[in-house]
Design a protein around this motif. Sequence first.
Motif, PDB file in Angstrom:
ATOM      1  N   LEU A 132       0.838  -1.202   0.000  1.00  0.00           N
ATOM      2  CA  LEU A 132       0.000   0.000   0.000  1.00  0.00           C
ATOM      3  C   LEU A 132       0.873   1.253   0.000  1.00  0.00           C
ATOM      4  CD1 LEU A 132      -2.597   1.591   0.213  1.00  0.00           C
ATOM      5  CD2 LEU A 132      -2.673   1.086   2.670  1.00  0.00           C
ATOM      6  N   LEU A 156      -5.154  -1.587  -9.137  1.00  0.00           N
ATOM      7  CA  LEU A 156      -4.801  -2.261  -7.894  1.00  0.00           C
ATOM      8  C   LEU A 156      -4.153  -3.613  -8.160  1.00  0.00           C
ATOM      9  CD1 LEU A 156      -7.969  -1.487  -5.732  1.00  0.00           C
ATOM     10  CD2 LEU A 156      -5.755  -0.346  -5.660  1.00  0.00           C
ATOM     11  N   GLN A 161      -1.900  -5.353  -5.026  1.00  0.00           N
ATOM     12  CA  GLN A 161      -2.577  -5.139  -3.753  1.00  0.00           C
ATOM     13  C   GLN A 161      -3.316  -6.425  -3.360  1.00  0.00           C
ATOM     14  OE1 GLN A 161      -2.369  -1.485  -2.317  1.00  0.00           O
ATOM     15  NE2 GLN A 161      -0.651  -2.277  -3.506  1.00  0.00           N
ATOM     16  N   ILE A 166      -7.590  -4.782  -0.664  1.00  0.00           N
ATOM     17  CA  ILE A 166      -8.634  -4.262  -1.545  1.00  0.00           C
ATOM     18  C   ILE A 166      -9.971  -4.191  -0.817  1.00  0.00           C
ATOM     19  CG2 ILE A 166      -9.996  -4.760  -3.615  1.00  0.00           C
ATOM     20  CD1 ILE A 166      -7.424  -5.885  -4.872  1.00  0.00           C
ATOM     21  N   TRP A 170      -9.217  -0.275   0.002  1.00  0.00           N
ATOM     22  CA  TRP A 170      -9.496   0.344  -1.284  1.00  0.00           C
ATOM     23  C   TRP A 170     -10.980   0.368  -1.634  1.00  0.00           C
ATOM     24  CZ3 TRP A 170      -6.064   3.397  -3.318  1.00  0.00           C
ATOM     25  CH2 TRP A 170      -4.705   3.171  -3.115  1.00  0.00           C
TER      26      TRP A 170
END
Length: 432
Positions: A132, A156, A161, A166, A170
Amino acid sequence: MAIGHNNPVSARPRVAIVGAGWAGLAAAVELAPRADVTLFEAGRVAGGRARALGDGSGLDNGQHILIGAYAECLRLMRTVGLEPDSVLRREPMNWIRLGGLQLRCPPLPAPWHVALGLLMAKGLSIGSKLRLAWALQKLRWQGWRLAEDLPVLGWLQQQRQSPVLIDEFWRPLVLSALNTPPERASMQVLATVLRDSLGAKRAASDLLLPKVDLSTLFPNAALAWLQAQGVAWRPGVRVRALQATKQGAVVQGEAFDAVIVAVAPYHLPLVLPESPLVSRLQSLHYWPIYTVYLQFGQPLSLPQVMTGLRGGTADWLFDRAALTGESGLVVAVLSAPSGLEGIDQQELVRRVLVDVRRLVPQVAEPLSWRVVVEKRATFAAEVGRWCPPLRAAGPGCYLAGDWLMPDYPATLEGAVRSGVAAARALLADYQS
């Protein structure tokens, strides 16, 4: 491109503004000292999609969040006599999700507040934290610009990631900021949001949570200030088919030097039915927001004023007692929800109540509840979204609204910035 007018250039232009949402109000506040303004609104109150419901319930048509980066919102609040600290609660950026990621950013200068917050975060492995941090650093090195836009989820995956990252960071971030699922949301729009918040001064990433209802937050004060400036207020007037002329525009039988149309894009065909813009509007998509109000008979406190849950129905739960003093009131927000089409409201309330009881296990059944659904709450911040320029409606006619900001999602700041930009463009054209 000068606006057509018969008066000397030094005279104040006569301007109509159609729509008294935050964009229309911003345009009116910017124009009022230098123009004779008439503000038309189809409803009876100002505020558009960010206002109190107006039915005596004291509830809003949604739970909005501002951030410290909303410089134009804060400037205009001060202009109309509001002190932001009196109506907004400032919180450091905390990301608290029960059973999942818990990130608290300390009051340090940027970017150390994010770095230390991420280092101390719970619910992520060291590998996820490093990935990240690396993804955010690469965006910073690129000046928060992508060589080519792509969906957030695709980006992503390129940045490796993890699924937990996620789902816990995210996805809630994208839904809250863009109200568009990561599978379809524009990574460039998200990068702009990150630039203005995490990539700016520490205070820019602070959460600004309303301590008052949304009408009190800005629209009511703005309208009172505008009327004191001599602005003519025309509520309950739905403008249809305004007429462009060589001298400006005719709105509801009145002649104006110029007009700013500050309505949602799906209302634009009513105001400008002959405009070539109308056919292009079909390319825009929208996402809903569901807001669930639960009023309990006893006081209760959530772990944070804004709390999420891993695997919960709601994206976020808000403790309105801590925010506004409304004892026992909890607000749940569901951004761009999927799978809720046709769901019974009682079933939705039952699911949200399950969320609340994960935070406050002994809470009783609510005394009352209400579900507010904005089916077209925001435009979809998708890759390749069509965004016309503010002068696209022709000479003397300007557009305003959050949907006209190409690099921004549908936010109050985007609406206000567009209104200010339309007002300044109008004044510049009038003087040319």
